[in-house]
Structures are given as C-alpha cells and as structure tokens.
Design an enzyme around this catalytic site. Sequence first.
Site, mmCIF file in Angstrom:
data_model
loop_
_atom_site.group_PDB
_atom_site.id
_atom_site.type_symbol
_atom_site.label_atom_id
_atom_site.label_comp_id
_atom_site.label_asym_id
_atom_site.label_seq_id
_atom_site.Cartn_x
_atom_site.Cartn_y
_atom_site.Cartn_z
ATOM 1 N N LYS A 1 20.695 11.634 15.656
ATOM 2 C CA LYS A 1 20.897 10.215 15.348
ATOM 3 C C LYS A 1 20.336 9.865 13.981
ATOM 4 O O LYS A 1 20.987 9.237 13.158
ATOM 5 C CB LYS A 1 20.225 9.324 16.408
ATOM 6 C CG LYS A 1 20.833 9.435 17.774
ATOM 7 C CD LYS A 1 20.186 8.472 18.750
ATOM 8 C CE LYS A 1 18.705 8.757 18.981
ATOM 9 N NZ LYS A 1 18.416 10.081 19.552
ATOM 10 N N THR A 2 19.092 10.269 13.757
ATOM 11 C CA THR A 2 18.461 9.950 12.477
ATOM 12 C C THR A 2 19.205 10.662 11.348
ATOM 13 O O THR A 2 19.397 10.122 10.261
ATOM 14 C CB THR A 2 16.973 10.349 12.510
ATOM 15 O OG1 THR A 2 16.364 9.662 13.600
ATOM 16 C CG2 THR A 2 16.271 9.974 11.230
ATOM 17 N N ASP B 1 17.287 2.412 12.868
ATOM 18 C CA ASP B 1 16.988 3.567 13.724
ATOM 19 C C ASP B 1 16.132 3.087 14.900
ATOM 20 O O ASP B 1 15.492 2.042 14.823
ATOM 21 C CB ASP B 1 16.226 4.629 12.907
ATOM 22 C CG ASP B 1 16.336 6.019 13.539
ATOM 23 O OD1 ASP B 1 16.991 6.157 14.590
ATOM 24 O OD2 ASP B 1 15.780 6.979 12.964
ATOM 25 N N GLU B 2 16.090 3.831 15.970
ATOM 26 C CA GLU B 2 15.271 3.494 17.151
ATOM 27 C C GLU B 2 15.553 2.064 17.619
ATOM 28 O O GLU B 2 14.641 1.289 17.906
ATOM 29 C CB GLU B 2 13.768 3.643 16.831
ATOM 30 C CG GLU B 2 13.368 4.965 16.202
ATOM 31 C CD GLU B 2 13.198 6.076 17.214
ATOM 32 O OE1 GLU B 2 13.454 5.866 18.403
ATOM 33 O OE2 GLU B 2 12.818 7.197 16.783
ATOM 34 N N GLN C 1 14.756 6.426 25.492
ATOM 35 C CA GLN C 1 13.525 6.547 24.712
ATOM 36 C C GLN C 1 12.900 5.198 24.406
ATOM 37 O O GLN C 1 12.131 5.064 23.461
ATOM 38 C CB GLN C 1 13.791 7.308 23.413
ATOM 39 C CG GLN C 1 14.177 8.761 23.647
ATOM 40 C CD GLN C 1 14.290 9.528 22.348
ATOM 41 O OE1 GLN C 1 13.289 9.795 21.693
ATOM 42 N NE2 GLN C 1 15.499 9.869 21.957
ATOM 43 N N ARG D 1 10.087 16.366 22.025
ATOM 44 C CA ARG D 1 9.596 16.637 20.666
ATOM 45 C C ARG D 1 9.552 18.140 20.417
ATOM 46 O O ARG D 1 9.451 18.592 19.287
ATOM 47 C CB ARG D 1 8.166 16.070 20.449
ATOM 48 C CG ARG D 1 7.963 14.584 20.590
ATOM 49 C CD ARG D 1 8.953 13.789 19.824
ATOM 50 N NE ARG D 1 10.074 13.371 20.661
ATOM 51 C CZ ARG D 1 11.255 12.983 20.184
ATOM 52 N NH1 ARG D 1 11.484 12.974 18.901
ATOM 53 N NH2 ARG D 1 12.230 12.623 20.990
#
Length: 763
Positions: A70-71, A255-256, A286, A646
Amino acid sequence: MVGIENNERRGVVRRVTTFFDGATAEMLGHTKSAIMDVSHILDHLNEPQREAVTAPLGNALVLAGAGSGKTRVLVHRIAWLIEAEGVSPFGVLAVTFTNKAAAEMRQRIEALLDIPIRGLWVGTFHGISHRLLRMHWQEAKLPQNFQVLDADDQLRLVKRVMRSLDIDEHRWPARQATWFINGHKDEGRRANSLPDDNDLFQMTHKRIYENYEELCNQGGLVDFAELLLRSHELWLDKPELLAHYQHRLGHLLVDEFQDTNTIQYAWLRVLAGSNGCVMAVGDDDQSIYGWRGARIENIQRYSDDFKDVATIRLEQNYRSTGNILRAANSLIRRNAGRLGKELWTAGGDGEPIRLYAAYNDLDEARFITERAQGVIDTGGSPDDVAVLYRSNAQSRVIEEALMLAGIPYRIHGGFRFFERAEIKNALSYMRLIHDRHADPAFERVVNTPTRGIGEKTVEVIRHEARERSVSLWQACKDAIVDGRLSGRAAGSVGAFLKLVDDLAEACDELELHELTEIVIRDSGLLEFHGREPGERGLARKENLQELVNATRQFTGELVFPLQDDDAAEVSMLQEFLDQAALDAGEAQAGSGPAVQLMTLHSAKGLEFPTVFLSGLEEGLFPHRMSTEEHGRLEEERRLCYVGMTRAMQQLYLTFAETRRLHGSDSYNRRSRFVDELPHELIHEVRMKTGVEVPFGIPRRPKSEPLQEDGALRIGQRVHHAKFGEGFVLHCEGAGERARVQVNFSGVGEKWLMLGYANLKPMD
Ligand code: ATP
Ligand code: MG
C-alpha cells in the site's frame, strides 16, 4: 502530454520512448508516441498495484492487508502524478503517520524521480496543520510566536487550571480531564458547544475545558489536538484561504487511512472540496487507535462521501514468509465485521514461528538478547531485529539485557529524547529567550536549578497573573515593582528574570547550537543535573550535550522545505522548538545500526527481518482494560496482527510466567492470542537446552524426576501461597535455575522457579 512540458520546465531532458506493451498503453488511454519514459515508476509493481498507481485522476481507495504494498503504491502514485500526469510537486499533499515515515517517503519519491522534489508537502496531519497555522497565524487568531504544547506541557496546564478552579485532583484526575478535552477536540467540539446538563462529570470537565481554552488563548498555547481543530476552523472561517489551498493542493494522498479520526477526516474533506482528488490507503484490520478516537468507519464513509471512488484491492503479500502470513491470517479471522481479505505470498513457508515461555521477565529479556546476538553472529545487522511490546514499561528490562550484552539498541517512541526532564528544562530556557511570556516554560524552570523560589512565591505570582490576565513573567515584574513579594523572594525572582534577559542578550546573533551551549552552561543546568547521583547524572549531562549536537545538525527542512513559495519567515530557534514539541524525537538520538525497540503501536507500517513479540500474557496483551469489552478486544487482536505482520523472516513470540511491572509481581496466563494461532506453525523453544518441540505437545517427564534437594517429585501435591493447591507435572533444570511445572486446581498450569516459589510439599 503534460508530463513532457513539465520536464521541459524543469530543464530535465528525458527520453521519449514507448515502454508499455500496447495493451497497457491502450488501457491508460495514451498513444505510444506521446508517452515519455516513466516505466521505472511501474517496475516492480504487480497488476493491481499498477492499476492503482496509474488510475485516472480522481478519488481512489486502496484497501489491502499488511505488507501488500500500500505504502509502495502511494509513493509510486506520487511519482506517477508528477512525472506522467505533469502535476506540480507543489500540488501534492501526502499524509503519513509519523515524521519518520514522511522523511522516508520523500526520499523514495526522489529516488524514483531521480531529482530532488522541492515543495512537495509530506507530513503528518499534525505537522501539516502546524505549518499552516505558522503561515496564517493572523487569520487563525494566534500570536505570531504561539507555542506548541506537548502532552506533558498540556497536562501541567490542565493541572494549573484545576488548581485555579479549586477542583480536587483526587476526585477528578487531571489526566482524565486532559482526555476529555482532547477527545472533544478530536471530534471537533469546542467547550462552548458542549451541552449543559446535570451530569456532574460532564459539567466539571466542561468547566475545566472552558478555562483551559481561555488560558491557552491568552498565552498563545496550542496543544496537538488544537492544531487540527484550529486549522480546520481556519478554512471554514476564511473561504478565500481555503479556495487558495484547494486550488493549490489538488492531489491528496493519505496512508494508514483506517486510523484517521473525526477531525482529520473533516479536515481532509474540506480541503478536497468538490474538485480535489483523494487517494486513501488503508487496512481495516490494522486499525489500532480506536482508543484515541480513530474511526475505522471512515473507510466506509469515504466511499460514500467522495465522488466516484475507485476501489482497488491488493492481496499479494511481499513481506512475510508463508508461515507468518498464515498465522496472522488465522488470528485476524477471529474478528467480526471485517471488510474481508486474505493475504497470500508467492514466497516459501520459511521457518516456524518460535514460542518461548520464560519463567520471568528477566529470562524473557535474556532469551531475546541471546537470539538477537545469534542474528548478528550469523552476519545480520542489529537493524534487522525489532523487539515489540505492548507497554513502554516493558522496555527497561530488555534494554538492560541488551546493554549488558553490548548490543546497540534504539528506542522509538516511549520515553522520548525531547521529553527527558533535563532536555525539557533546557528547551524551556530557550523558549523563554524566544518569548518571555511562555508560561509553561516559565513554570518549569523558575526554580530549576533550585534558586530559592518556593511554591508559595510561585503561587503568589500565579494569582497575580490570573487576576490581571498577564503572563507569569509580567506578573513577576509587576510584583517586584509593587513590592508584593517579600524581600528574599523578590531578590530570587529578580535574579531569575535577569538571568533570562542576560542569556537572551548574550545569545543574540549566535548560531542555534552556540546558543544552546551557552544556555545549558549559564542557566546552571549542566552543573545541576551533573550533580545527580551516579550514572543518572552522567547520562543527563550527556543528553544535554546531545541536545547541542541536535541543534548543530538541525537544518529546519526535515519535512517542509522552506523553498515553498508559501513558506513563512520563522526563526531557526522557533523552528527547532516546534520540531521538538511536534515530533518529540520519534527515535532516540544517535545513529548507527541498532536493535529497534518500540511499542506495537509505533511499529505500524514498518518491517524487519526478525521480530520479537514480547509479553504475550493475558492482562498485558490483550491489555487488562480491553478484555471485558468485545470491541476493544478486537482492537487488541488487530494490534497483535500488526505486530506479527512486521516480521519478514523470523517471528518470535515470548511470554513470562512472572512479571515485575510497576513495582509488583504479576502471574499471568499465556495470552489467548498465542492459543488462537494454528499450533502446527509454532515451535516451542525449551528453556536452557534451547531444544525446540512442536507447540501443544505435553512435556514428557524426564528420567530424573527428583530435584537435587529431593523435595519434589512428579505427581507430588504441593501448596503455593498465592495459587493454592496443585500437583507437580514436570521438573526442569537444576540448582539455581531449577523450575517446576505445577497444575494448580484454581489457576491451571504454571512454571515456577523452585528457588523463589516456596512450594510446600503436601503429602
Ligand atoms: P503495511 O500494511 O504494513 O503498511 P504496506 O501494504 O504498506 O504494509 P509496503 O510497506 O508498501 O506494504 O510493502 C511491503 C514490502 O513489500 C516492502 O518491502 C515493499 O518494498 C515490498 N513490495 C511491495 N510490492 C512489491 C512488488 N510488487 N514487488 C516487490 N516487492 C514489493
Ligand atoms: Mg504501509
């Protein structure tokens, strides 16, 4: 195509070639000949990622699981906008979650485009709002030198308000009042918009909020939540200013997105207006900031509120091994109401996830250190290792173990460099030099180092300031002139005022780091903190020196380049003080490869080859406060999902059967999250021997069931002061490290250190 003009404008000569296969070019509606070489932007993207990056100008939602790129899509989209769509870098605003992520994003865009991108706005919601307020302080009805309050400053100010209102802090904790204020600000509510009712809680807090607001306005003080709220109001109040920014910033990327709160969402919506293009990137699985007002439902709202949103899903994970991914998937599947997606990887299964049951927190830290050392010994960098925990308080023991082993480490978040007492003291002097009327700074250092100004004197000054609506500094001056302070107090206070004035004079025209050096020396802070006993004094002195280094390295251009045509004139000192309050260090000062220590919350968006997820115990993780509420338990589960995802290659899960936290021992069961994972993906590492066995297989009694002291044997009934009665299942180790597993009738199976447990044989 506009992209070519864009490059010509910048004087960069680019090859004009065809690079797509015909089908792609057709899909994008471009003719082959007109396309310049932007292929590098689409290299290493899969099909749905390309689709997102090259989507027609408009609104888009990229909804996808962890590690699916995504990032990466967001970064490539920005490069695409600039290079292929000819959008000016001045027209792009990208919002990320931390300043660190913003700096990284800028670097990655520059690397993709191979040119420095001046003018691009990349930052956090707070950082960007802050910048806007600095540029438009007049329109925002703020003094030019308004001060940003960090969390600690804010709490002190709330306490001060409560004292002035005679509100009992035992009954109404200041922390709770601060939460109340921030919670309402995050929802866009001012004190005067709160309803009056008979509820004592509501009315008391409303009164605090009102008075706090007044004090902030009077002193030009702006807390974090205020940054957003006020810049939102700025736009609503000044349509021409809003129009300017709407025109200028036509491309907004977030983002996020799952962790945006109400005011951030409103802010974005106002700025986008009816013509702006918003790309929102997020993952409902998330969302981990619900407890701080984040609204997971903003994802759904976005599709409803914005025009023609194209939704793109990414399902291939590029980060983690198959085992890690499968475990994370099956954990998150237990949550209800998900938008639903399943991640897969083309990579192999990788190693099993490893689980370690430590007998206490020291043993857990030892295990982590040992394995981290293993990574380094086999050619890995300390940077490749991250240790994640639920609560900051867990870090100390791990730090000590790493330190003892000589492994470099760095703490992110948590106790931040700029929040350390000695640093805040130095910054307060610098703040006063910049602005004598900065009350929080004044309160902090008026008697630090101690100079005989007691609490009584300070109370007189506060009273004076309140009565006459002036700053504490002004109140001091007046009180001295009017003789309202006793001779001794007046002498000490006068000396303090003179000290600050003299420092300001001496520092005029100096470079920022020279000023800092003089401040820490002449204020007496260096000597004062250096006198603190033992290691602590030494560490504090070193930190003060480190502050000088930090100011020396400070360029003021971390996130927002001053070349920006709108840039405001801001002094370096002011800029530095803002930066310190806003970013609060994110990482501890220092550089070089180091094991990364951070809370699960601050690990969001990051990735590491080896990850330790520590403290997997009921009550700690999931957190005690969440286990009764279904919604909060699900948020904890998402947090666990974030932590697990992660990890790229190796994931360790650890828990301790006894943990000393906040001064007392707790005995907790293994976290339910461990048991929610498929057992076949997990290997349990046995203590001491380090031997691995499949998880869930009962330990077989060893052939030497008797302890050296002969006191216990398998099957023996025992009594424990806290756990009551049980029988011995297993004995392991010998001497100091001997431990036993006991099945207690009340609390189930426990491993205990024989030397500490004080078990009484019963038969
Ligand atoms: P998170 O949800 O944790 O924020 P994300 O969806 O933002 O994750 P990224 O951080 O963008 O994911 O990507 C995860 C990793 O996968 C990165 O190392 C990234 O470089 C890599 N990656 C993503 N897409 C690809 C691709 N198409 N080819 C190769 N590597 C990729
Ligand atoms: Mg990401």
